[in-house]
Design an enzyme around this catalytic site. Sequence first.
Site, mmCIF file in Angstrom:
data_model
loop_
_atom_site.group_PDB
_atom_site.id
_atom_site.type_symbol
_atom_site.label_atom_id
_atom_site.label_comp_id
_atom_site.label_asym_id
_atom_site.label_seq_id
_atom_site.Cartn_x
_atom_site.Cartn_y
_atom_site.Cartn_z
ATOM 1 N N GLU A 164 0.837 -1.167 0.055
ATOM 2 C CA GLU A 164 -0.157 -0.113 -0.064
ATOM 3 C C GLU A 164 0.985 1.264 -0.072
ATOM 4 O OE1 GLU A 164 -3.543 0.122 -0.230
ATOM 5 O OE2 GLU A 164 -2.501 1.794 -0.816
ATOM 6 N N PHE A 165 0.562 2.154 -0.752
ATOM 7 C CA PHE A 165 1.368 3.322 -1.090
ATOM 8 C C PHE A 165 0.782 4.572 -0.607
ATOM 9 C CE2 PHE A 165 3.511 0.650 -3.987
ATOM 10 C CZ PHE A 165 4.714 0.674 -3.679
ATOM 11 N N LEU A 166 -0.456 4.223 0.145
ATOM 12 C CA LEU A 166 -1.411 5.446 0.460
ATOM 13 C C LEU A 166 -0.725 6.400 1.930
ATOM 14 C CD1 LEU A 166 -3.024 4.763 3.488
ATOM 15 C CD2 LEU A 166 -4.365 3.379 2.141
ATOM 16 N N GLU A 168 -1.331 8.660 4.879
ATOM 17 C CA GLU A 168 -2.474 9.346 5.764
ATOM 18 C C GLU A 168 -2.810 10.890 5.523
ATOM 19 O OE1 GLU A 168 -1.743 8.011 9.681
ATOM 20 O OE2 GLU A 168 -0.927 6.068 9.136
ATOM 21 N N LYS A 219 8.322 -1.720 -1.728
ATOM 22 C CA LYS A 219 7.861 -0.863 -0.753
ATOM 23 C C LYS A 219 8.699 -0.283 0.375
ATOM 24 C CE LYS A 219 4.651 0.393 2.365
ATOM 25 N NZ LYS A 219 3.776 1.324 2.206
ATOM 26 N N ALA A 267 11.099 21.366 4.926
ATOM 27 C CA ALA A 267 11.855 21.011 6.082
ATOM 28 C C ALA A 267 10.965 21.019 7.255
ATOM 29 C CB ALA A 267 12.747 22.231 6.442
ATOM 30 N N SER A 268 11.345 20.289 8.103
ATOM 31 C CA SER A 268 10.038 20.218 9.496
ATOM 32 C C SER A 268 11.302 19.692 10.769
ATOM 33 C CB SER A 268 9.383 19.049 9.201
ATOM 34 O OG SER A 268 9.739 17.649 8.972
ATOM 35 N N CYS A 275 5.506 4.352 9.231
ATOM 36 C CA CYS A 275 6.158 3.494 8.387
ATOM 37 C C CYS A 275 7.652 4.030 8.083
ATOM 38 C CB CYS A 275 5.517 3.721 6.652
ATOM 39 S SG CYS A 275 4.003 2.799 6.492
ATOM 40 N N PHE A 276 7.854 5.171 7.969
ATOM 41 C CA PHE A 276 9.316 5.668 7.598
ATOM 42 C C PHE A 276 10.464 5.045 8.433
ATOM 43 C CE2 PHE A 276 8.344 9.884 4.945
ATOM 44 C CZ PHE A 276 7.753 8.934 4.060
ATOM 45 N N PHE A 337 1.538 13.157 13.763
ATOM 46 C CA PHE A 337 2.614 13.033 12.984
ATOM 47 C C PHE A 337 2.684 14.033 11.920
ATOM 48 C CE2 PHE A 337 2.639 10.383 9.192
ATOM 49 C CZ PHE A 337 1.227 9.557 9.306
ATOM 50 N N ARG A 345 1.621 7.834 15.718
ATOM 51 C CA ARG A 345 2.651 6.976 15.650
ATOM 52 C C ARG A 345 4.222 7.744 15.445
ATOM 53 N NH1 ARG A 345 0.017 1.890 12.775
ATOM 54 N NH2 ARG A 345 -0.888 3.494 11.604
HETATM 55 C C1 UDX Z 1 4.291 7.223 4.024
HETATM 56 C C2 UDX Z 1 4.087 7.430 2.455
HETATM 57 O O1 UDX Z 1 4.127 8.836 1.942
HETATM 58 C C3 UDX Z 1 3.508 6.410 1.841
HETATM 59 O O2 UDX Z 1 3.365 6.306 0.768
HETATM 60 C C4 UDX Z 1 3.372 5.047 2.682
HETATM 61 O O3 UDX Z 1 2.443 4.142 1.928
HETATM 62 C C5 UDX Z 1 3.306 5.239 3.988
HETATM 63 O O4 UDX Z 1 4.230 6.265 4.540
HETATM 64 P P1 UDX Z 1 2.648 8.683 5.807
HETATM 65 O O5 UDX Z 1 3.515 8.230 6.626
HETATM 66 O O6 UDX Z 1 0.980 8.788 5.991
HETATM 67 O O7 UDX Z 1 2.865 7.880 4.340
HETATM 68 O O8 UDX Z 1 2.679 10.261 5.485
HETATM 69 P P2 UDX Z 1 3.751 11.219 4.726
HETATM 70 O O9 UDX Z 1 3.009 12.314 4.035
HETATM 71 O O10 UDX Z 1 4.842 10.561 3.674
HETATM 72 O O11 UDX Z 1 4.856 11.927 5.575
HETATM 73 C C6 UDX Z 1 5.620 11.123 6.436
HETATM 74 C C7 UDX Z 1 6.465 12.123 7.568
HETATM 75 O O12 UDX Z 1 7.094 13.146 6.695
HETATM 76 C C8 UDX Z 1 5.317 13.145 8.160
HETATM 77 O O13 UDX Z 1 5.591 13.278 9.576
HETATM 78 C C9 UDX Z 1 5.522 14.385 7.479
HETATM 79 O O14 UDX Z 1 5.162 15.543 8.262
HETATM 80 C C10 UDX Z 1 6.988 14.480 7.061
HETATM 81 N N1 UDX Z 1 7.113 15.221 6.006
HETATM 82 C C11 UDX Z 1 6.789 14.894 4.789
HETATM 83 C C12 UDX Z 1 8.172 16.259 5.964
HETATM 84 O O15 UDX Z 1 8.597 16.631 7.244
HETATM 85 N N2 UDX Z 1 8.554 16.956 4.870
HETATM 86 C C13 UDX Z 1 8.017 16.419 3.712
HETATM 87 O O16 UDX Z 1 8.336 17.268 2.656
HETATM 88 C C14 UDX Z 1 6.987 15.429 3.671
HETATM 89 P P1 ADP Z 2 -1.729 -0.137 10.076
HETATM 90 O O1 ADP Z 2 -1.262 1.038 10.013
HETATM 91 O O2 ADP Z 2 -0.782 -1.344 9.229
HETATM 92 O O3 ADP Z 2 -2.947 -0.429 9.412
HETATM 93 P P2 ADP Z 2 -3.067 -0.786 12.582
HETATM 94 O O4 ADP Z 2 -2.204 -0.856 13.869
HETATM 95 O O5 ADP Z 2 -3.724 0.577 12.504
HETATM 96 O O6 ADP Z 2 -1.745 -0.813 11.656
HETATM 97 O O7 ADP Z 2 -3.979 -1.761 12.083
HETATM 98 C C1 ADP Z 2 -3.493 -3.341 12.396
HETATM 99 C C2 ADP Z 2 -4.662 -4.038 12.997
HETATM 100 O O8 ADP Z 2 -4.551 -5.325 12.816
HETATM 101 C C3 ADP Z 2 -5.051 -3.660 14.464
HETATM 102 O O9 ADP Z 2 -6.552 -3.096 14.562
HETATM 103 C C4 ADP Z 2 -5.050 -5.204 15.141
HETATM 104 O O10 ADP Z 2 -5.773 -5.232 16.123
HETATM 105 C C5 ADP Z 2 -5.235 -6.084 14.073
HETATM 106 N N1 ADP Z 2 -4.656 -7.508 14.207
HETATM 107 C C6 ADP Z 2 -3.416 -7.850 14.627
HETATM 108 N N2 ADP Z 2 -3.464 -9.087 14.459
HETATM 109 C C7 ADP Z 2 -4.463 -9.576 14.276
HETATM 110 C C8 ADP Z 2 -4.858 -10.922 13.787
HETATM 111 N N3 ADP Z 2 -4.497 -11.938 14.079
HETATM 112 N N4 ADP Z 2 -6.403 -10.803 13.543
HETATM 113 C C9 ADP Z 2 -7.201 -10.040 13.305
HETATM 114 N N5 ADP Z 2 -6.744 -8.717 13.435
HETATM 115 C C10 ADP Z 2 -5.645 -8.745 13.995
#
Ligand code: UDX
Ligand code: ADP
Length: 461
Positions: A164-166, A168, A219, A267-268, A275-276, A337, A345
């Site tokens: 997944e590349f979405l 948040e 990924k 810059a931040s 993820c990162f 974040f 997180r």
């Molecule tokens: C990231 C990836 O972008 C996404 O593709 C992957 O699937 C999951 O991880 P996410 O963590 O939701 O997504 O947010 P993102 O917009 O990438 O920002 C990550 C962090 O970097 C945030 O704390 C953001 O504030 C910071 N950031 C981002 C900066 O400080 N400067 C930037 O120019 C961009």
């Molecule tokens: P992500 O950002 O990857 O979606 P989250 O922590 O938000 O991570 O979501 C992961 C979810 O998976 C949690 O709600 C957790 O309760 C659920 N989970 C973990 N292990 C199991 C499992 N064995 N069966 C069902 N749900 C699970």
Amino acid sequence: MKLNIKKICCIGAGYVGGPTMAVIADKCPEIQVTLVDLNAERIAAWNSADLGELPIYEPGLSEIIERTRHKNLFFSTQVDKAIEEAEMIFISVNTPTKNYGVGKGMAADLKYIELCARQIARVSKSGKIVVEKSTIPVRTAATIKSILEDAEGGLEFHVLSNPEFLAEGSAISDLIDPDRILIGGESDEAIQALKDIYQRWVNPDKILTTNLWSSELSKLTANAFLAQRVSSINAISELCEKTGANVDEVATAIGMDSRIGSKFLKASVGFGGSCFQKDILNLVYIARTYNLTEVADYWEQVILMNDHQKSRFANHIVNTLFNTVNGKRIAMLGWAFKKDTNDTRESAAIYVADHLLTEMAQLAVYDPKVSASKIYQDIDAISTRSSEENRDLLSVHLNPYEACRGAHAVAILTEWDEFKEIDWQTIKDNMLNPAFLFDGRRLLDRKEMENLGFKYYTLGE
Ligand code: UDX
Ligand code: ADP
């Protein structure tokens, strides 16, 4: 193997599983999508009649849930039942960094993934396509495959990697209009079945197929490159502060080079998110496992730079406030974040807060989407001090005016749009003098803030 998918199950109703399945259900009305989770409270929140109570805040999500829920999108704790009924199962559980044993603090903890694979093997009465959605280290599919291959009854399973590349805050638009969909796998039929789902709304040219390991590694690499850009511009931000350059001007100037591009150069106070850091630690751990010391050291530097940025921001606050913040009220605006999410997180705010609390500051926190209980949970989880001490030193407020009242300093940690709309004159009037404003997101206008009488600091100039 039946490849005409009518029922999908997704294990894990979190930040990835929730929005992804909502969009699939919306785009494929004839497919029944069931999201299951062990966390009954989370499932109850997904089923809540009040859409404001959904466990995840994402712009546009509640509208989709309203359209699809109880029609072809279901939320349940009955994991076995949903697995048994589905032809395709997405694994979307959390893969936190291991906090024990070999690989502690570096490797991903795959126990939840393994438990899912074992559960699928135990419960299934027919062959299935199992799709890895969670972020995982390279070669996790091999673990899943070997568990499934040992399932009783000689059932046929196919494992696909579909990272997944979405991001948040923009999850729904990223899902509806993705840059690309990546599917790694060994079975053409299984790959086609998943492609058929995405093709209902994604241009086939954007659907890329690779082998399993390339997909898994892509990924991690994508996230490592994105994080690297943030650390790179943050490194330059410190140099800007010493040389009289302005980091936004530098970012604009380099970003106009089409080989560099303009995105991800803000810059931040440091990147956060689930993820990162986790993905880079994973990459570093894998490289070390293969004795690739230079590769590991190279990527580790991205994290070290990020840690440096957070601590230098906190140190700057302490130094500016005449080298002590003991007993001083510091308002922290933002805990998430990044903007437009309630996810905290690895948020830089947590680490900056911890640093200031260690210096005995009195913190007054406000975030438009993060609850007080989550804020306390985050700061308690660091285990630097007792939760009683955290409650003595840190208070949570319902609006920025209350948080900033009587403060020595205000620090902006998240770039929420509403912080630009604050009546900063009122904030200033209710603060102690000199009124310091530390902008960790380069959100406000220096001239305007200085005209209001703030002592304004922003990263990178
Ligand atoms: C990231 C990836 O972008 C996404 O593709 C992957 O699937 C999951 O991880 P996410 O963590 O939701 O997504 O947010 P993102 O917009 O990438 O920002 C990550 C962090 O970097 C945030 O704390 C953001 O504030 C910071 N950031 C981002 C900066 O400080 N400067 C930037 O120019 C961009
Ligand atoms: P992500 O950002 O990857 O979606 P989250 O922590 O938000 O991570 O979501 C992961 C979810 O998976 C949690 O709600 C957790 O309760 C659920 N989970 C973990 N292990 C199991 C499992 N064995 N069966 C069902 N749900 C699970």
